[in-house]
Design a protein around this motif. Structure first.
Motif, PDB file in Angstrom:
ATOM      1  N   LEU A  84      42.415  30.987  43.810  1.00  0.00           N
ATOM      2  CA  LEU A  84      43.538  30.252  44.462  1.00  0.00           C
ATOM      3  C   LEU A  84      44.727  30.416  43.372  1.00  0.00           C
ATOM      4  O   LEU A  84      45.794  31.241  43.646  1.00  0.00           O
ATOM      5  N   PRO A  85      44.821  29.939  43.096  1.00  0.00           N
ATOM      6  CA  PRO A  85      46.361  30.244  41.335  1.00  0.00           C
ATOM      7  C   PRO A  85      46.635  31.016  41.132  1.00  0.00           C
ATOM      8  O   PRO A  85      47.738  32.256  41.287  1.00  0.00           O
ATOM      9  N   ALA A  89      50.198  35.808  41.531  1.00  0.00           N
ATOM     10  CA  ALA A  89      50.595  37.365  41.799  1.00  0.00           C
ATOM     11  C   ALA A  89      50.976  37.784  42.608  1.00  0.00           C
ATOM     12  O   ALA A  89      51.690  38.583  42.445  1.00  0.00           O
ATOM     13  N   ARG A  90      51.255  36.624  43.797  1.00  0.00           N
ATOM     14  CA  ARG A  90      51.805  37.240  45.062  1.00  0.00           C
ATOM     15  C   ARG A  90      53.308  36.958  44.885  1.00  0.00           C
ATOM     16  O   ARG A  90      53.659  38.076  45.007  1.00  0.00           O
ATOM     17  N   LEU A 141      48.221  42.078  36.941  1.00  0.00           N
ATOM     18  CA  LEU A 141      48.108  40.197  35.931  1.00  0.00           C
ATOM     19  C   LEU A 141      47.140  39.748  36.914  1.00  0.00           C
ATOM     20  O   LEU A 141      46.802  38.607  35.868  1.00  0.00           O
ATOM     21  N   CYS A 142      46.010  40.326  37.735  1.00  0.00           N
ATOM     22  CA  CYS A 142      44.637  39.901  37.665  1.00  0.00           C
ATOM     23  C   CYS A 142      43.780  40.450  36.659  1.00  0.00           C
ATOM     24  O   CYS A 142      42.578  39.199  36.424  1.00  0.00           O
ATOM     25  N   VAL A 187      42.950  36.232  35.752  1.00  0.00           N
ATOM     26  CA  VAL A 187      41.283  35.837  36.259  1.00  0.00           C
ATOM     27  C   VAL A 187      39.979  35.530  34.866  1.00  0.00           C
ATOM     28  O   VAL A 187      39.937  33.976  34.377  1.00  0.00           O
ATOM     29  N   PRO A 188      40.295  36.556  34.007  1.00  0.00           N
ATOM     30  CA  PRO A 188      39.214  36.069  32.845  1.00  0.00           C
ATOM     31  C   PRO A 188      40.061  34.982  32.981  1.00  0.00           C
ATOM     32  O   PRO A 188      39.078  33.952  31.035  1.00  0.00           O
ATOM     33  N   SER A 189      41.569  34.702  32.031  1.00  0.00           N
ATOM     34  CA  SER A 189      42.035  33.058  31.701  1.00  0.00           C
ATOM     35  C   SER A 189      41.510  32.178  31.758  1.00  0.00           C
ATOM     36  O   SER A 189      41.077  31.486  31.372  1.00  0.00           O
TER      37      SER A 189
END
Length: 85
Positions: free
Chosen positions: A18-19, A24-25, A56-57, A61-63
């Motif tokens: 969710l973060p 990203a939004r 950005l995702c 996401v991996p980070s």
């Protein structure tokens, strides 16, 4: 039965990611407004939003999951082989 299983497995993934979705939004909306102001041919700028969200995702996401792993390593008593799995 299968729908219940899918729903139960969806909840942790939804809350853990969710973060990234929220960041990203807001980042994509910011970049869209900037691109619309700088362009004379863009009407909605939806292509800019999608591009920014994907880029950005791909980084966040991996980070975020590495961050979760580091937090597990430091703040739990799990051994490293359990965390890697």
């Amino acid at each position: 039965e299968i729908l219940l299983l899918l729903f139960v497995s969806l909840l942790p993934a939804l809350f853990l990611n969710l973060p990234v979705g929220l960041v990203a939004r807001y980042w994509a909306l910011h970049r869209r407004k900037k691109a619309l102001a700088a362009s004379k041919v863009k009407v909605k700028g939806m292509d800019v939003m999608l591009t920014e969200k994907v880029l950005l995702c791909m980084v966040l996401v991996p980070s975020l999951w590495v961050f979760y792993g580091v937090m597990l390593a430091f703040f739990t008593d799990l051994d490293s082989s359990a965390i890697v799995l």
